[in-house]
Design an enzyme around this catalytic site. Structure first.
Site, PDB file in Angstrom:
ATOM      1  N   CYS A  37       0.853  -1.193   0.000  1.00 54.18           N
ATOM      2  CA  CYS A  37       0.000   0.000   0.000  1.00 54.18           C
ATOM      3  C   CYS A  37       0.886   1.240   0.000  1.00 54.18           C
ATOM      4  CB  CYS A  37      -0.881  -0.038   1.251  1.00 54.18           C
ATOM      5  SG  CYS A  37      -1.827   1.464   1.517  1.00 54.18           S
ATOM      6  N   SER A  39       0.648   3.682   1.865  1.00 49.53           N
ATOM      7  CA  SER A  39       0.983   4.045   3.253  1.00 49.53           C
ATOM      8  C   SER A  39       2.247   3.309   3.713  1.00 49.53           C
ATOM      9  CB  SER A  39      -0.178   3.732   4.187  1.00 49.53           C
ATOM     10  OG  SER A  39      -1.303   4.493   3.810  1.00 49.53           O
ATOM     11  N   HIS A  42       4.990   5.259   2.382  1.00 51.50           N
ATOM     12  CA  HIS A  42       5.225   6.475   3.173  1.00 51.50           C
ATOM     13  C   HIS A  42       6.119   6.165   4.376  1.00 51.50           C
ATOM     14  CE1 HIS A  42       2.716   8.979   0.823  1.00 51.50           C
ATOM     15  NE2 HIS A  42       1.541   8.658   1.336  1.00 51.50           N
ATOM     16  N   HIS A  58      -0.236  -4.246   5.902  1.00 53.41           N
ATOM     17  CA  HIS A  58      -1.493  -4.292   6.672  1.00 53.41           C
ATOM     18  C   HIS A  58      -2.642  -4.799   5.810  1.00 53.41           C
ATOM     19  CE1 HIS A  58      -0.897  -0.357   4.805  1.00 53.41           C
ATOM     20  NE2 HIS A  58      -2.190  -0.387   4.544  1.00 53.41           N
ATOM     21  N   CYS A 161      -7.564  -3.028   2.631  1.00 50.29           N
ATOM     22  CA  CYS A 161      -7.169  -1.616   2.639  1.00 50.29           C
ATOM     23  C   CYS A 161      -7.601  -0.912   1.365  1.00 50.29           C
ATOM     24  CB  CYS A 161      -5.679  -1.423   2.884  1.00 50.29           C
ATOM     25  SG  CYS A 161      -5.269   0.341   2.943  1.00 50.29           S
TER      26      CYS A 161
HETATM   27  N1  COD Z   1      -2.643  14.984  -9.823  1.00 50.09           N
HETATM   28  C1  COD Z   1      -3.280  13.870 -10.266  1.00 50.09           C
HETATM   29  N2  COD Z   1      -2.870  12.604  -9.954  1.00 50.09           N
HETATM   30  C2  COD Z   1      -1.773  12.477  -9.184  1.00 50.09           C
HETATM   31  C3  COD Z   1      -1.049  13.596  -8.691  1.00 50.09           C
HETATM   32  C4  COD Z   1      -1.532  14.896  -9.051  1.00 50.09           C
HETATM   33  N3  COD Z   1      -0.904  16.006  -8.653  1.00 50.09           N
HETATM   34  N4  COD Z   1      -0.031  13.139  -7.929  1.00 50.09           N
HETATM   35  C5  COD Z   1      -0.118  11.791  -7.945  1.00 50.09           C
HETATM   36  N5  COD Z   1      -1.178  11.388  -8.687  1.00 50.09           N
HETATM   37  C6  COD Z   1      -1.652  10.024  -8.929  1.00 50.09           C
HETATM   38  C7  COD Z   1      -0.566   9.018  -9.255  1.00 50.09           C
HETATM   39  O1  COD Z   1      -0.248   9.020 -10.638  1.00 50.09           O
HETATM   40  C8  COD Z   1      -1.227   7.705  -8.821  1.00 50.09           C
HETATM   41  O2  COD Z   1      -1.961   7.113  -9.861  1.00 50.09           O
HETATM   42  C9  COD Z   1      -2.189   8.136  -7.710  1.00 50.09           C
HETATM   43  O3  COD Z   1      -2.223   9.555  -7.713  1.00 50.09           O
HETATM   44  C10 COD Z   1      -1.737   7.632  -6.321  1.00 50.09           C
HETATM   45  O4  COD Z   1      -1.872   6.260  -6.342  1.00 50.09           O
HETATM   46  P1  COD Z   1      -0.952   5.209  -5.567  1.00 50.09           P
HETATM   47  O5  COD Z   1      -1.275   3.851  -6.121  1.00 50.09           O
HETATM   48  O6  COD Z   1       0.460   5.660  -5.593  1.00 50.09           O
HETATM   49  O7  COD Z   1      -1.453   5.322  -4.047  1.00 50.09           O
HETATM   50  P2  COD Z   1      -2.632   4.534  -3.327  1.00 50.09           P
HETATM   51  O8  COD Z   1      -3.849   4.566  -4.189  1.00 50.09           O
HETATM   52  O9  COD Z   1      -2.142   3.202  -2.852  1.00 50.09           O
HETATM   53  O10 COD Z   1      -2.835   5.418  -2.002  1.00 50.09           O
HETATM   54  C11 COD Z   1      -3.403   6.671  -2.057  1.00 50.09           C
HETATM   55  C12 COD Z   1      -3.771   7.155  -0.636  1.00 50.09           C
HETATM   56  C13 COD Z   1      -4.488   8.456  -0.775  1.00 50.09           C
HETATM   57  C14 COD Z   1      -4.693   6.165   0.065  1.00 50.09           C
HETATM   58  C15 COD Z   1      -2.505   7.242   0.245  1.00 50.09           C
HETATM   59  O11 COD Z   1      -1.478   7.900  -0.361  1.00 50.09           O
HETATM   60  C16 COD Z   1      -2.800   7.894   1.597  1.00 50.09           C
HETATM   61  O12 COD Z   1      -3.028   9.082   1.717  1.00 50.09           O
HETATM   62  N6  COD Z   1      -2.797   7.021   2.623  1.00 50.09           N
HETATM   63  C17 COD Z   1      -3.221   7.336   3.944  1.00 50.09           C
HETATM   64  C18 COD Z   1      -4.722   7.375   3.973  1.00 50.09           C
HETATM   65  C19 COD Z   1      -5.442   6.146   4.362  1.00 50.09           C
HETATM   66  O13 COD Z   1      -6.261   6.148   5.223  1.00 50.09           O
HETATM   67  N7  COD Z   1      -5.168   5.039   3.751  1.00 50.09           N
HETATM   68  C20 COD Z   1      -5.832   3.830   4.085  1.00 50.09           C
HETATM   69  C21 COD Z   1      -5.045   3.046   5.092  1.00 50.09           C
HETATM   70  S1  COD Z   1      -3.475   2.734   4.561  1.00 50.09           S
HETATM   71 ZN    ZN Z   2      -3.162   0.822   3.293  1.00 55.32          ZN
END
Ligand code: COD
Ligand code: ZN
Length: 358
Positions: A37, A39, A42, A58, A161
């Site tokens: 994930c 997270s 991060h 997780h 998740c």
């Molecule tokens: N504009 C448009 N798209 C963008 C930009 C931007 N400026 N920056 C990045 N992106 C796109 C990327 O190309 C990508 O496709 C997407 O955003 C992010 O996707 P992933 O696969 O890298 O990340 P995810 O989907 O696994 O996670 C996103 C979250 C928002 C869930 C994560 O980063 C987060 O904030 N986690 C904590 C929040 C939470 O409660 N998570 C659940 C428990 S872990």
């Molecule tokens: Zn997660």
């Protein structure tokens, strides 16, 4: 047993660790598969702090091996999925039906005093009270839910998740209405599930927005009717495409700038749902007048906004009847030893979800 351990920022090391338990209200699970994930990433990069050493992961699926003396709801052989939303059942939030917001998460095996994981006798932190990047996990019974047979483990793992958070944002946090127009900003592992959650809710139009054109192609297969490559003109383009704005805008990245865009692209009565978590201390700046003139709303979203024990079996059922895609979320399966490659593919945007299989 083998586990991927975070000793320092930037990479995980495969170590032999000792696992203790289950104690009375815990369950020991043999891990089948665990998703990577954002997270977790991060924590690997230091964008979110975590004590070292730690076992991350997780979003796992596995098979129950042993249960503690007070556990009657699981038995050895059960197929289960983990979730970081363990709960106490007694606090105000649990009693109101929002165990995802529990004030007193139980039995913290992730604290040094109560560690179930040890490396050469020294405590190892279990991220999310789970520690899924390991061959086995000892978790509190409220971190688990049984999943019907028929969902492959690599797909089931993502329920806990990415799918819970993404689909739950559309179905529960914002409660997307049939026929409405939805925008999803950020179509990664979580955002693609917001797209398919909006589809299940019956949205008429789903506009996927991302910087990465490959993510936009994926979004189409998950139910987006329109796509838009993110740019400085995103808001103006959405308002133009929709003749006044969207009913629901989801921010699924975690950036103040895109959260602001979510608020600005709403039509009258629209709802912006903020799923991404921004850096500690980050603030959202939006014009105030639209709250009155347009009656817009901004809502938060945490782990699907419902008790996962109710929602995840429902999502599994959607998968079994063909209305929720899970297999397509898995871009690659990796052995534990290759976990750092999985994070590199996340950073480069190559993968939707990489899943470690055991
Ligand atoms: N504009 C448009 N798209 C963008 C930009 C931007 N400026 N920056 C990045 N992106 C796109 C990327 O190309 C990508 O496709 C997407 O955003 C992010 O996707 P992933 O696969 O890298 O990340 P995810 O989907 O696994 O996670 C996103 C979250 C928002 C869930 C994560 O980063 C987060 O904030 N986690 C904590 C929040 C939470 O409660 N998570 C659940 C428990 S872990
Ligand atoms: Zn997660």
């Amino acid at each position: 047993m083998k586990a991927a351990v975070l000793h320092q920022l930037g990479r995980l090391d495969i170590d032999s660790v000792e696992l203790d338990g289950p104690r009375a209200d815990e369950v020991r699970v043999r891990t089948s598969a665990t998703g990577l994930c954002h997270s977790d990433y991060h924590w690997v990069t230091g964008a979110l702090p975590i004590p070292f050493p730690a076992v991350l992961g997780h979003e796992a699926a596995g098979v129950v091996e042993a249960v503690g003396a007070d556990v009657s709801e699981f038995a050895p052989g059960d197929f289960v999925v983990t979730c970081a939303s363990s709960y106490c059942g007694h606090c105000r939030e649990c009693q109101r039906g929002y165990s995802n917001r529990c004030d007193a998460k139980p039995n913290r095996p992730d604290t040094p005093q109560a560690a179930r994981l040890k490396l050469k006798g020294a405590p190892v932190y279990q991220a999310g009270r789970i520690g899924g990047f390991a061959e086995e996990m000892v978790v509190h019974r409220t971190s688990l839910v049984k999943i019907p047979q028929g969902v492959p483990p690599t797909s089931a793992a993502l329920l806990g998740c990415a799918v819970l958070t993404g689909a739950g944002a559309a179905l529960n946090s914002a409660r997307v209405e049939p026929g409405s127009t939805v925008a999803v900003i950020g179509c990664g592992g979580v955002g693609l599930n917001t797209v398919q959650g909006a589809k299940i809710a019956g949205a008429g139009r789903i506009i996927a927005i991302d910087l990465n054109p490959r993510k936009l192609e994926h979004a189409r297969t998950f139910g987006a009717t329109d796509t838009l490559k993110a740019s400085a003109d995103t808001v103006a383009e959405i308002v133009e495409m929709t003749n006044g704005g969207v009913d629901y805008a989801f921010e699924v990245i975690g950036l103040p700038a895109t959260m602001r865009e979510a608020c600005l692209m709403l039509r009258k009565g629209g709802t912006a749902a903020l799923v991404g978590v921004a850096k500690e201390g980050a603030e959202l700046t939006v014009p105030i007048q639209p709250f009155a003139w347009k009656e817009i709303r901004v809502v938060g979203s945490l782990m699907g906004s419902v008790p996962f024990q109710i929602f995840l079996p429902r999502l599994a059922q959607y998968y079994l009847n063909g209305s929720l895609k899970l297999d397509e979320l898995v871009s690659q399966r990796l052995p534990l030893a290759d976990i750092n490659r999985g994070f590199a593919d996340m950073a480069s945007g190559a993968a939707i979800r990489s899943v470690v299989v055991f």
